[in-house]
Design an enzyme around this catalytic site. Sequence first.
Site, PDB file in Angstrom:
ATOM      1  CE1 TYR A  74      -4.284  -1.332  -0.426  1.00  0.00           C
ATOM      2  CE2 TYR A  74      -3.210  -3.091   1.133  1.00  0.00           C
ATOM      3  CZ  TYR A  74      -4.472  -2.453   0.145  1.00  0.00           C
ATOM      4  OH  TYR A  74      -5.435  -3.414  -0.098  1.00  0.00           O
ATOM      5  CG  HIS A 128     -14.079   0.366  -2.655  1.00  0.00           C
ATOM      6  ND1 HIS A 128     -13.819  -0.466  -3.670  1.00  0.00           N
ATOM      7  CD2 HIS A 128     -15.379  -0.252  -2.192  1.00  0.00           C
ATOM      8  CE1 HIS A 128     -15.121  -1.037  -3.906  1.00  0.00           C
ATOM      9  NE2 HIS A 128     -15.899  -1.001  -3.225  1.00  0.00           N
ATOM     10  CB  CYS A 169      -3.478   1.585  21.429  1.00  0.00           C
ATOM     11  SG  CYS A 169      -3.673   0.980  19.821  1.00  0.00           S
ATOM     12  CB  SER A 208     -14.957  -4.618 -13.949  1.00  0.00           C
ATOM     13  OG  SER A 208     -14.695  -4.988 -12.723  1.00  0.00           O
ATOM     14  CG  ASN A 232     -15.533  -0.172 -19.275  1.00  0.00           C
ATOM     15  OD1 ASN A 232     -14.705  -0.572 -20.085  1.00  0.00           O
ATOM     16  ND2 ASN A 232     -15.713  -0.356 -17.869  1.00  0.00           N
ATOM     17  N   PRO A 233     -14.264   1.289 -22.450  1.00  0.00           N
ATOM     18  CG  PRO A 233     -11.896   0.971 -22.283  1.00  0.00           C
ATOM     19  CD  PRO A 233     -13.044   1.634 -21.406  1.00  0.00           C
ATOM     20  CB  ALA A 250     -12.234   7.945 -18.308  1.00  0.00           C
TER      21      ALA A 250
HETATM   22  P1  OAD Z   1     -11.507  -3.024 -12.447  1.00  0.00           P
HETATM   23  O1  OAD Z   1     -10.062  -3.200 -12.514  1.00  0.00           O
HETATM   24  O2  OAD Z   1     -12.216  -4.316 -12.108  1.00  0.00           O
HETATM   25  O3  OAD Z   1     -12.220  -2.624 -13.678  1.00  0.00           O
HETATM   26  C1  OAD Z   1     -11.651  -1.545 -14.298  1.00  0.00           C
HETATM   27  C2  OAD Z   1     -12.556  -1.062 -15.448  1.00  0.00           C
HETATM   28  O4  OAD Z   1     -11.962   0.119 -16.184  1.00  0.00           O
HETATM   29  C3  OAD Z   1     -12.520  -2.305 -16.710  1.00  0.00           C
HETATM   30  O5  OAD Z   1     -13.992  -2.322 -17.049  1.00  0.00           O
HETATM   31  C4  OAD Z   1     -12.013  -1.537 -17.639  1.00  0.00           C
HETATM   32  O6  OAD Z   1     -12.442  -2.045 -18.992  1.00  0.00           O
HETATM   33  C5  OAD Z   1     -12.151  -0.053 -17.588  1.00  0.00           C
HETATM   34  N1  OAD Z   1     -11.132   0.710 -18.064  1.00  0.00           N
HETATM   35  C6  OAD Z   1      -9.760   0.453 -18.326  1.00  0.00           C
HETATM   36  N2  OAD Z   1      -9.344   1.748 -18.914  1.00  0.00           N
HETATM   37  C7  OAD Z   1     -10.217   2.541 -18.992  1.00  0.00           C
HETATM   38  C8  OAD Z   1     -10.266   3.971 -19.370  1.00  0.00           C
HETATM   39  N3  OAD Z   1      -9.102   4.666 -19.617  1.00  0.00           N
HETATM   40  N4  OAD Z   1     -11.329   4.643 -19.245  1.00  0.00           N
HETATM   41  C9  OAD Z   1     -12.444   3.888 -18.915  1.00  0.00           C
HETATM   42  N5  OAD Z   1     -12.662   2.739 -18.575  1.00  0.00           N
HETATM   43  C10 OAD Z   1     -11.262   2.045 -18.511  1.00  0.00           C
HETATM   44  O7  OAD Z   1     -11.817  -1.869 -11.379  1.00  0.00           O
HETATM   45  P2  OAD Z   1     -12.988  -1.414 -10.541  1.00  0.00           P
HETATM   46  O8  OAD Z   1     -14.239  -1.920 -11.341  1.00  0.00           O
HETATM   47  O9  OAD Z   1     -12.772  -0.257  -9.861  1.00  0.00           O
HETATM   48  O10 OAD Z   1     -11.870  -2.950  -4.333  1.00  0.00           O
HETATM   49  O11 OAD Z   1     -12.968  -2.630  -9.278  1.00  0.00           O
HETATM   50  C11 OAD Z   1     -13.851  -2.572  -8.244  1.00  0.00           C
HETATM   51  C12 OAD Z   1     -13.010  -2.964  -7.069  1.00  0.00           C
HETATM   52  O12 OAD Z   1     -12.419  -4.272  -7.294  1.00  0.00           O
HETATM   53  C13 OAD Z   1     -11.832  -1.653  -6.604  1.00  0.00           C
HETATM   54  O13 OAD Z   1     -12.356  -0.889  -6.074  1.00  0.00           O
HETATM   55  C14 OAD Z   1     -10.995  -2.736  -5.801  1.00  0.00           C
HETATM   56  C15 OAD Z   1     -11.013  -4.082  -6.620  1.00  0.00           C
HETATM   57  O14 OAD Z   1     -10.810  -5.054  -5.764  1.00  0.00           O
HETATM   58  C16 OAD Z   1     -10.983  -3.255  -3.442  1.00  0.00           C
HETATM   59  O15 OAD Z   1      -9.981  -3.082  -3.267  1.00  0.00           O
HETATM   60  C17 OAD Z   1     -11.864  -3.186  -2.212  1.00  0.00           C
END
Ligand code: OAD
Length: 272
Positions: A74, A128, A169, A208, A232-233, A250
């Site tokens: 992190y 998150h 603590c 996603s 989303n692409p 985006a």
């Molecule tokens: P993901 O990595 O699951 O999905 C990213 C999405 O962004 C995909 O659908 C890609 O097609 C899209 N993408 C990629 N490049 C892009 C761009 N330039 N413009 C627009 N879209 C683009 O990420 P999240 O959906 O955010 O949680 O994942 C959800 C959660 O899963 C995260 O917050 C994290 C992860 O585990 C925790 O850590 C709790």
Amino acid sequence: MNTAAPMPSMPPGLPTLLKNARRIAVLTGAGMSAESGIPTFRGTRNGLWARFDPTELATPGAFLRDPPLVWAWYAWRTQVVTRAQPNAGHRALAQLVRRPGVERVSVVTQNVDDLHERAGSEDVVHLHGSLFTPRCFDCGLPHRMEDAESAPWSAEPVERLEPPRCVRCGGRIRPGVVWFGEALPQGPWRRAMAAVTEADLLLVVGTSGVVQPAAGLADLARDRGRPVVVINPDAMAGMAPGDVHWRATAAQALPLLLRTCSAAEQEDQRRP
Ligand code: OAD
């Protein structure tokens, strides 16, 4: 992803949807920050969950098993974000609230970065958590950030870094993010539900749509009969029948949408 590929044209009717919206909610995911150089989690060879095992890094059990491993990962991600800049998509979202007739733009993000805020968005809900709000694992006391920032910079995470200790603590400091198996923070979740419930348009950008309960916010808008616009692409990500889908990134789509609406409004004003 290849951002040089030609962008499919804007779905017809999208500028009108935006023009008619007074309260806009925006649900963003990792793809929102991809063009700022921050890796997404899924879908690419470079995705974080393709390179790192979430069960070793993103659960309370993982932290208890090996705190320095988790803290180092992190700390690395915090540095990646600190060095990144908001992209044109973040900036366009921040400008949306200045459009004529817009009362409110609420950004509900799954991202733990601060790029929406740095781009100028004021109403941002972090579902998150945030990389910038570490706290004590034992007593929950917020921790000042300097320790996380002082990790040596490297393009890849260093193997191990002992987490700092709580000044109250003595417990170990943990990242301020939501891990798998943990509940979302109540306040942000309530604000997110309210923002989507009150919105007359939901934009879903760069997610996603597979992680609940965040993904369910789009269903909330659909159930209320509100238009859902997915940017989303990926052809399928986060889609449901009836959604408007723009297969674009985006940083490509959002500034163009804003420019198109502004140009149409100027044209309307010129008409007698
Ligand atoms: P993901 O990595 O699951 O999905 C990213 C999405 O962004 C995909 O659908 C890609 O097609 C899209 N993408 C990629 N490049 C892009 C761009 N330039 N413009 C627009 N879209 C683009 O990420 P999240 O959906 O955010 O949680 O994942 C959800 C959660 O899963 C995260 O917050 C994290 C992860 O585990 C925790 O850590 C709790």
